[in-house]
Design a protein around this motif. Structure first.
Motif, PDB file in Angstrom:
ATOM      1  N   THR A 157      35.419  31.115  29.639  1.00 15.46           N
ATOM      2  CA  THR A 157      35.845  31.597  30.959  1.00 15.46           C
ATOM      3  C   THR A 157      37.302  31.249  31.220  1.00 15.46           C
ATOM      4  OG1 THR A 157      33.571  31.263  31.741  1.00 15.46           O
ATOM      5  CG2 THR A 157      35.275  31.590  33.401  1.00 15.46           C
ATOM      6  N   MET A 158      37.696  30.033  30.835  1.00 20.20           N
ATOM      7  CA  MET A 158      39.070  29.592  31.061  1.00 20.20           C
ATOM      8  C   MET A 158      40.059  30.447  30.267  1.00 20.20           C
ATOM      9  SD  MET A 158      40.491  25.670  30.877  1.00 20.20           S
ATOM     10  CE  MET A 158      40.681  25.589  29.104  1.00 20.20           C
ATOM     11  N   ASN A 159      39.629  31.028  29.160  1.00 23.17           N
ATOM     12  CA  ASN A 159      40.487  31.864  28.332  1.00 23.17           C
ATOM     13  C   ASN A 159      40.254  33.352  28.572  1.00 23.17           C
ATOM     14  OD1 ASN A 159      42.051  30.153  26.048  1.00 23.17           O
ATOM     15  ND2 ASN A 159      40.124  29.142  26.572  1.00 23.17           N
ATOM     16  N   SER A 160      39.662  33.683  29.717  1.00 22.19           N
ATOM     17  CA  SER A 160      39.482  35.077  30.120  1.00 22.19           C
ATOM     18  C   SER A 160      40.274  35.342  31.394  1.00 22.19           C
ATOM     19  CB  SER A 160      37.992  35.383  30.349  1.00 22.19           C
ATOM     20  OG  SER A 160      37.228  35.144  29.177  1.00 22.19           O
ATOM     21  N   ASN A 161      40.345  36.601  31.778  1.00 28.18           N
ATOM     22  CA  ASN A 161      41.114  36.995  32.959  1.00 28.18           C
ATOM     23  C   ASN A 161      40.325  36.648  34.219  1.00 28.18           C
ATOM     24  OD1 ASN A 161      42.836  38.137  34.788  1.00 28.18           O
ATOM     25  ND2 ASN A 161      42.541  40.247  34.105  1.00 28.18           N
ATOM     26  N   LEU A 162      40.847  35.727  35.031  1.00 28.32           N
ATOM     27  CA  LEU A 162      40.166  35.253  36.233  1.00 28.32           C
ATOM     28  C   LEU A 162      40.624  35.980  37.491  1.00 28.32           C
ATOM     29  CD1 LEU A 162      40.292  31.413  35.471  1.00 28.32           C
ATOM     30  CD2 LEU A 162      38.289  32.881  35.353  1.00 28.32           C
ATOM     31  N   HIS A 163      41.515  36.927  37.387  1.00 28.65           N
ATOM     32  CA  HIS A 163      42.017  37.631  38.568  1.00 28.65           C
ATOM     33  C   HIS A 163      40.994  38.664  39.035  1.00 28.65           C
ATOM     34  CE1 HIS A 163      45.777  35.918  36.996  1.00 28.65           C
ATOM     35  NE2 HIS A 163      46.243  36.032  38.235  1.00 28.65           N
ATOM     36  N   PHE A 164      40.760  38.647  40.331  1.00 28.70           N
ATOM     37  CA  PHE A 164      39.808  39.579  40.923  1.00 28.70           C
ATOM     38  C   PHE A 164      40.334  40.000  42.283  1.00 28.70           C
ATOM     39  CE2 PHE A 164      36.037  40.347  43.635  1.00 28.70           C
ATOM     40  CZ  PHE A 164      35.514  41.440  42.951  1.00 28.70           C
ATOM     41  N   SER A 165      40.808  41.239  42.381  1.00 24.63           N
ATOM     42  CA  SER A 165      41.350  41.789  43.634  1.00 24.63           C
ATOM     43  C   SER A 165      42.464  40.923  44.200  1.00 24.63           C
ATOM     44  CB  SER A 165      40.226  41.957  44.668  1.00 24.63           C
ATOM     45  OG  SER A 165      39.232  42.840  44.187  1.00 24.63           O
ATOM     46  N   GLY A 166      43.387  40.497  43.311  1.00 26.45           N
ATOM     47  CA  GLY A 166      44.506  39.688  43.747  1.00 26.45           C
ATOM     48  C   GLY A 166      44.176  38.231  44.001  1.00 26.45           C
ATOM     49  N   PHE A 167      42.990  37.808  43.663  1.00 29.79           N
ATOM     50  CA  PHE A 167      42.541  36.432  43.908  1.00 29.79           C
ATOM     51  C   PHE A 167      42.166  35.804  42.572  1.00 29.79           C
ATOM     52  CE2 PHE A 167      39.059  33.437  44.814  1.00 29.79           C
ATOM     53  CZ  PHE A 167      39.710  32.590  45.694  1.00 29.79           C
ATOM     54  N   VAL A 168      42.622  34.572  42.325  1.00 29.73           N
ATOM     55  CA  VAL A 168      42.309  33.866  41.082  1.00 29.73           C
ATOM     56  C   VAL A 168      41.020  33.074  41.273  1.00 29.73           C
ATOM     57  CG1 VAL A 168      43.105  32.202  39.367  1.00 29.73           C
ATOM     58  CG2 VAL A 168      44.745  33.714  40.497  1.00 29.73           C
ATOM     59  N   LEU A 169      39.988  33.445  40.558  1.00 31.72           N
ATOM     60  CA  LEU A 169      38.696  32.772  40.669  1.00 31.72           C
ATOM     61  C   LEU A 169      38.752  31.390  40.025  1.00 31.72           C
ATOM     62  CD1 LEU A 169      36.270  35.691  39.709  1.00 31.72           C
ATOM     63  CD2 LEU A 169      36.673  34.765  41.994  1.00 31.72           C
ATOM     64  N   PRO A 170      38.088  30.402  40.598  1.00 34.87           N
ATOM     65  CA  PRO A 170      37.958  29.114  39.915  1.00 34.87           C
ATOM     66  C   PRO A 170      37.135  29.282  38.634  1.00 34.87           C
ATOM     67  CG  PRO A 170      37.344  28.935  42.237  1.00 34.87           C
ATOM     68  CD  PRO A 170      37.470  30.388  41.937  1.00 34.87           C
ATOM     69  N   VAL A 171      37.501  28.517  37.608  1.00 33.46           N
ATOM     70  CA  VAL A 171      36.780  28.631  36.342  1.00 33.46           C
ATOM     71  C   VAL A 171      35.314  28.258  36.522  1.00 33.46           C
ATOM     72  CG1 VAL A 171      36.707  27.878  33.945  1.00 33.46           C
ATOM     73  CG2 VAL A 171      38.907  28.101  35.108  1.00 33.46           C
ATOM     74  N   VAL A 174      50.709  27.322  32.245  1.00 31.41           N
ATOM     75  CA  VAL A 174      50.706  28.734  31.854  1.00 31.41           C
ATOM     76  C   VAL A 174      49.951  28.854  30.530  1.00 31.41           C
ATOM     77  CG1 VAL A 174      52.099  30.747  31.282  1.00 31.41           C
ATOM     78  CG2 VAL A 174      52.888  29.139  33.030  1.00 31.41           C
ATOM     79  N   LEU A 175      48.861  29.604  30.558  1.00 25.24           N
ATOM     80  CA  LEU A 175      48.014  29.772  29.382  1.00 25.24           C
ATOM     81  C   LEU A 175      48.050  31.222  28.929  1.00 25.24           C
ATOM     82  CD1 LEU A 175      44.861  27.750  30.550  1.00 25.24           C
ATOM     83  CD2 LEU A 175      46.821  26.908  29.231  1.00 25.24           C
ATOM     84  N   LEU A 176      47.925  31.417  27.617  1.00 24.42           N
ATOM     85  CA  LEU A 176      47.826  32.745  27.038  1.00 24.42           C
ATOM     86  C   LEU A 176      46.346  33.052  26.847  1.00 24.42           C
ATOM     87  CD1 LEU A 176      49.948  34.839  26.165  1.00 24.42           C
ATOM     88  CD2 LEU A 176      49.626  34.063  23.807  1.00 24.42           C
ATOM     89  N   VAL A 177      45.818  33.983  27.660  1.00 20.43           N
ATOM     90  CA  VAL A 177      44.378  34.244  27.679  1.00 20.43           C
ATOM     91  C   VAL A 177      44.119  35.725  27.414  1.00 20.43           C
ATOM     92  CG1 VAL A 177      44.011  32.380  29.336  1.00 20.43           C
ATOM     93  CG2 VAL A 177      44.293  34.723  30.165  1.00 20.43           C
ATOM     94  N   SER A 178      42.840  36.027  27.179  1.00 18.35           N
ATOM     95  CA  SER A 178      42.442  37.413  26.985  1.00 18.35           C
ATOM     96  C   SER A 178      42.467  38.147  28.328  1.00 18.35           C
ATOM     97  CB  SER A 178      41.043  37.468  26.380  1.00 18.35           C
ATOM     98  OG  SER A 178      40.536  38.784  26.374  1.00 18.35           O
ATOM     99  N   SER A 179      42.800  39.425  28.289  1.00 19.65           N
ATOM    100  CA  SER A 179      42.813  40.223  29.509  1.00 19.65           C
ATOM    101  C   SER A 179      41.423  40.723  29.895  1.00 19.65           C
ATOM    102  CB  SER A 179      43.750  41.426  29.338  1.00 19.65           C
ATOM    103  OG  SER A 179      43.340  42.236  28.245  1.00 19.65           O
ATOM    104  N   MET A 180      40.395  40.352  29.136  1.00 17.93           N
ATOM    105  CA  MET A 180      39.026  40.743  29.483  1.00 17.93           C
ATOM    106  C   MET A 180      38.595  40.076  30.785  1.00 17.93           C
ATOM    107  SD  MET A 180      35.446  39.924  27.512  1.00 17.93           S
ATOM    108  CE  MET A 180      35.304  38.336  28.354  1.00 17.93           C
ATOM    109  N   PRO A 181      38.089  40.830  31.753  1.00 15.57           N
ATOM    110  CA  PRO A 181      37.604  40.191  32.988  1.00 15.57           C
ATOM    111  C   PRO A 181      36.501  39.180  32.685  1.00 15.57           C
ATOM    112  CG  PRO A 181      37.792  42.566  33.274  1.00 15.57           C
ATOM    113  CD  PRO A 181      37.987  42.304  31.813  1.00 15.57           C
TER     114      PRO A 181
END
Length: 580
Positions: free
Chosen positions: A336-350, A424-431
């Motif tokens: 989860t930490m290495n996936s895209n946490l953005h949701f409607s302009g909001f960063v979800l907690p891991v 700053v982490l390099l993560v997958s863009s997968m939701p």
């Protein structure tokens, strides 16, 4: 023998105490009014449940973002952070057994509660020290950074985790044991209902923690998050102080872990001697520990240990299952930490993704209650929840397998930058929501397995052995946590970091999941082959070992005689001459 006479006297006194306790419907106050026991027990249960929820709030608050804290703040590698998290959970699972033994043998319960409360306070208070500074401090235009060196930070961090786990163990073992909920007179249906709703409340509490604390720790005030477990621990201590006279439960000293281990080791030693010198055979290898076979333990103690060893296969198959469950705060968290946490302009907690594993449990418990009411209503069969355990183990195996495929799917997406705790982490863009199926399957597994195992561990032993049985279940669950940490270390070291890498896009984490899923499938098949041993609860309770201990038989005969005399005294048919 003097020892035998003393033991018989103690057993008779315990039986008289139990029978007298059952005759008393309530207690009297100085004014002579009768205070109902039901009201008193309800008050105690509510207080104990409140402290239990506060303790779990503290525990989940520490666990929810530990991996992110260890990697971003302490500079740990991903596999090291996962191991620290699993070891803390395992230690918190094992410490209630240790503290329970200390309370029975070495230290008084009240004194030990005070010690554990201090340790709990100290541990949760030291965690914010590791997180300082809250912000950079400016004095006279000079930038001063208030922080501890890495070495001192790690020392304080480990000491805080150890003291907090010891405090958690004291609360669970002394203040909030299952004995405090007065479950002695409950049948299998009531017990399963209790365990279902108890775990429902605990998971509802953890859902609040994962959403609120994880967001505060990650986004709002990352260093302030550890203060919330401290406040929660303080709330628990205040609650204990207010009602400590009614919450410190004192169980009967009928059996102990030392006695159980003593029976097992004495029997093993005698069995080895038998094979060497061809001694007369006995019905069971544990019978060697009986006094009439040259051992040092009474028949009641040996028969109770027999009923407990019958559950050892059940406990053993829970080890690997617990290892799979521990992927939520380790492998799944890293995904989860290495996936895209953005949701409607909001960063979800891991850690908020953990709520997805809790939702199925919150939904399934009311449904399972309806199913259990229908199954237990049949008078011809004693329903056993072993089928729930089999399905739950299969769901856990499928969850880890799906996690492997999700990892392969996640690495196909292009990488993007994402900021977590100012790193700053390099993560997958997968939701991150693409990982939901594996969380849901583990949530279904927990809803099915944990209450069912608790029921079998509690019901399939004599009343005097129930606390010991739950301790052994905790021992095997803790072993599962440490086995998960061992798997992570072995996979990382044996594959040069490929199977459990620090940067997931550079390794093969899916292979670790597939390996664990294959082991869990074998584990599920193994338990399915022995599940028939625990199928019929009614047969086990009536014709098996629950009523064959001499003390319990004597207590039943005493109850029958007293009931017969009560009928004679109240019968209007017999004349006074016939009653005498």
């Amino acid at each position: 023998m003097p020892g035998t006479e003393r033991r018989d006297t103690q057993e008779k006194g315990s039986l008289n105490h139990m029978s007298d306790k059952e005759q008393q419907p309530g207690r009297s106050d100085p004014a002579g009014k009768l205070v109902p026991q039901a009201e008193k027990k309800l008050h105690e249960a509510v207080c104990v449940l409140l402290v239990e929820l506060c303790e779990r709030f503290t525990f989940f608050g520490i666990v929810c973002n530990m991996i992110l804290f260890c990697t971003a703040k302490l500079g740990y590698r991903s596999h090291q952070a996962a191991m620290v998290n699993m070891c803390f959970v395992g230690t918190s699972t094992l410490t209630p057994v240790l503290v329970g033994w200390l309370a029975e043998n070495l230290v008084g319960r009240i004194k030990l509660v005070c010690i554990c409360m201090f340790l709990h306070f100290l541990g949760t208070a030291l965690l914010p020290v590791v997180s300082f500074p809250f912000e950079d401090v400016y004095i006279d235009r000079r930038h001063i950074l208030l922080t501890l060196p890495k070495r001192e930070q790690k020392i304080v961090f480990y000491f805080a985790l150890l003291t907090a786990s010891l405090g958690i163990g004291g609360i669970r073992a002394i203040v909030c044991p299952l004995s405090a909920y007065s479950l002695e007179d409950c049948g299998p249906k009531e017990l399963l209902s209790f365990f279902n709703w108890f775990h429902w409340l605990v998971n509802l509490n953890s859902a609040v923690v994962f959403v609120s604390i994880s967001y505060i720790q990650q986004s709002v005030a990352r260093n302030l998050g550890f203060l919330i477990p401290f406040v929660s621990g303080l709330m628990a201590m205040i609650t204990i102080h207010m009602v400590r006279g009614e919450m410190i439960y004192k169980p009967k000293a009928d059996s102990s872990l030392l006695t159980t281990f003593g029976v097992i080791f004495s029997s093993l030693k005698a069995s080895c001697v038998q094979h060497r010198y061809f001694s007369p055979a006995v019905g069971s290898w544990l019978d060697h520990a009986k006094e009439n076979h040259g051992g040092h333990y009474s028949e009641a103690q040996v028969e109770g240990t027999k009923s407990l060893t019958r559950l050892f296969p059940l406990f053993t198959f829970q080890i690997l299952y617990r290892t799979c469950i521990m992927q939520i705060p380790s492998g799944y968290y890293l995904q989860t930490m290495n996936s895209n946490l953005h949701f409607s302009g909001f960063v979800l907690p891991v850690a908020a993704m953990n709520v997805i594993s809790i939702v199925p449990l919150l939904i399934l418990v009311p449904i399972l209650e309806c199913i259990n009411s229908w199954l237990f209503s049949s008078k011809d069969t004693g329903h056993s929840p072993t089928i729930y355990i089999v399905v739950g183990h299969l769901s856990a195996a499928l969850s880890v397998m799906v996690a492997g495929f999700s990892e392969m799917h996640r690495k196909r997406f292009p990488q993007v930058q994402q900021t977590l705790s100012q790193e700053v982490l390099l993560v997958s863009s997968m939701p991150c929501f693409h990982l939901a199926p594996q969380y849901i399957l583990l949530g279904v597994a927990e809803a099915l397995v944990t209450p069912s195992c608790s029921l079998l561990s509690f019901w399939l032993v004599p009343a005097r052995m129930r606390g010991i049985s739950m301790h052994f279940l905790a021992l095997f669950n803790g072993a599962g946590c440490f086995l998960g940490a061992l798997f992570v270390q072995t996979a990382h070291a044996g594959t040069q970091g490929s199977w459990f890498p620090h940067l997931l896009h550079e390794g093969k984490l899916e292979r670790f999941f597939f390996f664990l899923a294959s082991l869990m499938m074998v584990n599920t098949l193994g338990f399915w082959t022995i599940a028939h041993r625990y199928n019929n609860l009614n047969e086990d309770c009536t014709n098996g070992f629950r009523g064959n201990l001499p003390g319990e038989k004597l207590l039943k005969h005493e109850k029958a005689i007293k009931h017969y005399h009560a009928v004679l005294e109240s019968s209007p048919i017999l004349s006074p001459m016939e009653k005498t």
